[in-house]
Design a protein around this motif. Sequence first.
Motif, PDB file in Angstrom:
ATOM      1  N   LYS A  30       0.831  -1.217   0.000  1.00 28.29           N
ATOM      2  CA  LYS A  30       0.000   0.000   0.000  1.00 28.29           C
ATOM      3  C   LYS A  30       0.861   1.262   0.000  1.00 28.29           C
ATOM      4  O   LYS A  30       0.551   2.225  -0.697  1.00 28.29           O
ATOM      5  CB  LYS A  30      -0.947   0.001   1.194  1.00 28.29           C
ATOM      6  CG  LYS A  30      -2.060  -1.008   1.053  1.00 28.29           C
ATOM      7  CD  LYS A  30      -3.187  -0.725   2.000  1.00 28.29           C
ATOM      8  CE  LYS A  30      -4.296  -1.728   1.885  1.00 28.29           C
ATOM      9  NZ  LYS A  30      -4.957  -1.778   0.600  1.00 28.29           N
ATOM     10  N   PHE A  33       2.307   1.555  -3.463  1.00 32.28           N
ATOM     11  CA  PHE A  33       1.266   1.978  -4.395  1.00 32.28           C
ATOM     12  C   PHE A  33       1.001   3.481  -4.266  1.00 32.28           C
ATOM     13  O   PHE A  33       0.901   4.187  -5.267  1.00 32.28           O
ATOM     14  CB  PHE A  33      -0.021   1.186  -4.158  1.00 32.28           C
ATOM     15  CG  PHE A  33      -1.140   1.600  -5.059  1.00 32.28           C
ATOM     16  CD1 PHE A  33      -1.044   1.466  -6.437  1.00 32.28           C
ATOM     17  CD2 PHE A  33      -2.303   2.141  -4.538  1.00 32.28           C
ATOM     18  CE1 PHE A  33      -2.072   1.865  -7.279  1.00 32.28           C
ATOM     19  CE2 PHE A  33      -3.340   2.543  -5.371  1.00 32.28           C
ATOM     20  CZ  PHE A  33      -3.226   2.399  -6.739  1.00 32.28           C
ATOM     21  N   SER A  34       0.924   3.968  -3.047  1.00 34.77           N
ATOM     22  CA  SER A  34       0.695   5.390  -2.820  1.00 34.77           C
ATOM     23  C   SER A  34       1.809   6.229  -3.452  1.00 34.77           C
ATOM     24  O   SER A  34       1.556   7.232  -4.122  1.00 34.77           O
ATOM     25  CB  SER A  34       0.613   5.666  -1.319  1.00 34.77           C
ATOM     26  OG  SER A  34       0.504   7.039  -1.086  1.00 34.77           O
ATOM     27  N   LEU A  37       1.476   6.100  -7.245  1.00 38.05           N
ATOM     28  CA  LEU A  37       0.393   6.974  -7.706  1.00 38.05           C
ATOM     29  C   LEU A  37       0.867   8.423  -7.754  1.00 38.05           C
ATOM     30  O   LEU A  37       0.586   9.144  -8.721  1.00 38.05           O
ATOM     31  CB  LEU A  37      -0.809   6.876  -6.768  1.00 38.05           C
ATOM     32  CG  LEU A  37      -1.833   5.790  -7.041  1.00 38.05           C
ATOM     33  CD1 LEU A  37      -2.929   5.830  -5.989  1.00 38.05           C
ATOM     34  CD2 LEU A  37      -2.419   5.901  -8.426  1.00 38.05           C
ATOM     35  N   TYR A  40       2.871   8.853 -10.748  1.00 38.81           N
ATOM     36  CA  TYR A  40       2.174   8.433 -11.980  1.00 38.81           C
ATOM     37  C   TYR A  40       2.765   7.170 -12.609  1.00 38.81           C
ATOM     38  O   TYR A  40       2.785   7.022 -13.819  1.00 38.81           O
ATOM     39  CB  TYR A  40       2.144   9.571 -13.005  1.00 38.81           C
ATOM     40  CG  TYR A  40       1.533  10.829 -12.467  1.00 38.81           C
ATOM     41  CD1 TYR A  40       0.165  10.920 -12.252  1.00 38.81           C
ATOM     42  CD2 TYR A  40       2.328  11.914 -12.129  1.00 38.81           C
ATOM     43  CE1 TYR A  40      -0.397  12.077 -11.725  1.00 38.81           C
ATOM     44  CE2 TYR A  40       1.773  13.073 -11.603  1.00 38.81           C
ATOM     45  CZ  TYR A  40       0.413  13.140 -11.410  1.00 38.81           C
ATOM     46  OH  TYR A  40      -0.130  14.284 -10.885  1.00 38.81           O
ATOM     47  N   ALA A  42       1.760   3.995 -11.566  1.00 35.70           N
ATOM     48  CA  ALA A  42       0.759   2.924 -11.519  1.00 35.70           C
ATOM     49  C   ALA A  42      -0.615   3.541 -11.392  1.00 35.70           C
ATOM     50  O   ALA A  42      -0.784   4.581 -10.772  1.00 35.70           O
ATOM     51  CB  ALA A  42       1.019   1.989 -10.345  1.00 35.70           C
ATOM     52  N   SER A  43      -1.587   2.879 -11.996  1.00 33.92           N
ATOM     53  CA  SER A  43      -2.941   3.413 -11.932  1.00 33.92           C
ATOM     54  C   SER A  43      -3.862   2.555 -11.069  1.00 33.92           C
ATOM     55  O   SER A  43      -4.964   2.969 -10.762  1.00 33.92           O
ATOM     56  CB  SER A  43      -3.514   3.550 -13.342  1.00 33.92           C
ATOM     57  OG  SER A  43      -3.488   2.306 -13.996  1.00 33.92           O
ATOM     58  N   SER A  44      -3.421   1.359 -10.701  1.00 37.27           N
ATOM     59  CA  SER A  44      -4.245   0.499  -9.845  1.00 37.27           C
ATOM     60  C   SER A  44      -3.354  -0.399  -9.002  1.00 37.27           C
ATOM     61  O   SER A  44      -2.218  -0.696  -9.373  1.00 37.27           O
ATOM     62  CB  SER A  44      -5.199  -0.350 -10.685  1.00 37.27           C
ATOM     63  OG  SER A  44      -4.495  -1.381 -11.340  1.00 37.27           O
ATOM     64  N   GLU A  45      -3.895  -0.815  -7.870  1.00 36.32           N
ATOM     65  CA  GLU A  45      -3.142  -1.708  -6.992  1.00 36.32           C
ATOM     66  C   GLU A  45      -2.920  -3.065  -7.668  1.00 36.32           C
ATOM     67  O   GLU A  45      -1.877  -3.688  -7.486  1.00 36.32           O
ATOM     68  CB  GLU A  45      -3.871  -1.875  -5.661  1.00 36.32           C
ATOM     69  CG  GLU A  45      -2.942  -2.267  -4.541  1.00 36.32           C
ATOM     70  CD  GLU A  45      -3.540  -2.085  -3.163  1.00 36.32           C
ATOM     71  OE1 GLU A  45      -3.177  -2.891  -2.294  1.00 36.32           O
ATOM     72  OE2 GLU A  45      -4.343  -1.164  -2.950  1.00 36.32           O
ATOM     73  N   GLN A  46      -3.881  -3.496  -8.478  1.00 35.24           N
ATOM     74  CA  GLN A  46      -3.738  -4.769  -9.202  1.00 35.24           C
ATOM     75  C   GLN A  46      -2.575  -4.699 -10.189  1.00 35.24           C
ATOM     76  O   GLN A  46      -1.827  -5.665 -10.351  1.00 35.24           O
ATOM     77  CB  GLN A  46      -5.035  -5.132  -9.951  1.00 35.24           C
ATOM     78  CG  GLN A  46      -6.188  -5.481  -9.057  1.00 35.24           C
ATOM     79  CD  GLN A  46      -6.880  -4.248  -8.468  1.00 35.24           C
ATOM     80  OE1 GLN A  46      -6.732  -3.131  -8.963  1.00 35.24           O
ATOM     81  NE2 GLN A  46      -7.615  -4.435  -7.391  1.00 35.24           N
ATOM     82  N   GLU A  47      -2.433  -3.545 -10.822  1.00 37.34           N
ATOM     83  CA  GLU A  47      -1.321  -3.348 -11.756  1.00 37.34           C
ATOM     84  C   GLU A  47       0.010  -3.470 -10.998  1.00 37.34           C
ATOM     85  O   GLU A  47       0.930  -4.156 -11.447  1.00 37.34           O
ATOM     86  CB  GLU A  47      -1.450  -1.976 -12.407  1.00 37.34           C
ATOM     87  CG  GLU A  47      -0.378  -1.652 -13.422  1.00 37.34           C
ATOM     88  CD  GLU A  47      -0.531  -0.252 -13.995  1.00 37.34           C
ATOM     89  OE1 GLU A  47       0.065  -0.014 -15.053  1.00 37.34           O
ATOM     90  OE2 GLU A  47      -1.215   0.609 -13.393  1.00 37.34           O
ATOM     91  N   GLU A  49       0.539  -5.037  -8.149  1.00 35.57           N
ATOM     92  CA  GLU A  49       0.709  -6.427  -7.726  1.00 35.57           C
ATOM     93  C   GLU A  49       1.296  -7.268  -8.855  1.00 35.57           C
ATOM     94  O   GLU A  49       2.116  -8.154  -8.621  1.00 35.57           O
ATOM     95  CB  GLU A  49      -0.623  -7.002  -7.249  1.00 35.57           C
ATOM     96  CG  GLU A  49      -1.039  -6.454  -5.901  1.00 35.57           C
ATOM     97  CD  GLU A  49      -2.447  -6.864  -5.490  1.00 35.57           C
ATOM     98  OE1 GLU A  49      -3.142  -7.562  -6.263  1.00 35.57           O
ATOM     99  OE2 GLU A  49      -2.850  -6.477  -4.377  1.00 35.57           O
TER     100      GLU A  49
END
Length: 92
Positions: A30, A33-34, A37, A40, A42-47, A49
């Motif tokens: 997390k 990911f933050s 983001l 710029y 990654a656009s999603s946590e799934q991406e 992962e």
Amino acid sequence: MLKSLTKRARDAFRLLANTQLQNKPPMSLKELFSQMLNEYFASSEQELEKYIKEMRDHKIVRTIKRGDGTEVLALALQDAAVRQLLDDIGTE
């Protein structure tokens, strides 16, 4: 080794590498990911992962548990190897 990863996976590697080289504590998924983001990358946590799985498959990243049970991501490489990989992939 990193050349076979996608550009965004290499961006995630750079963030993890800089964290390690600056002697900062490893980040949770997390937290990473933050930061991605904000930059710029990654656009999603799934991406993200997917990128982490790719790096695990290449034995670049490992997961460790903090004392509080939180899983954090750490590079499975010594600092000299991290610096060499950063040099190899450049700034692209």
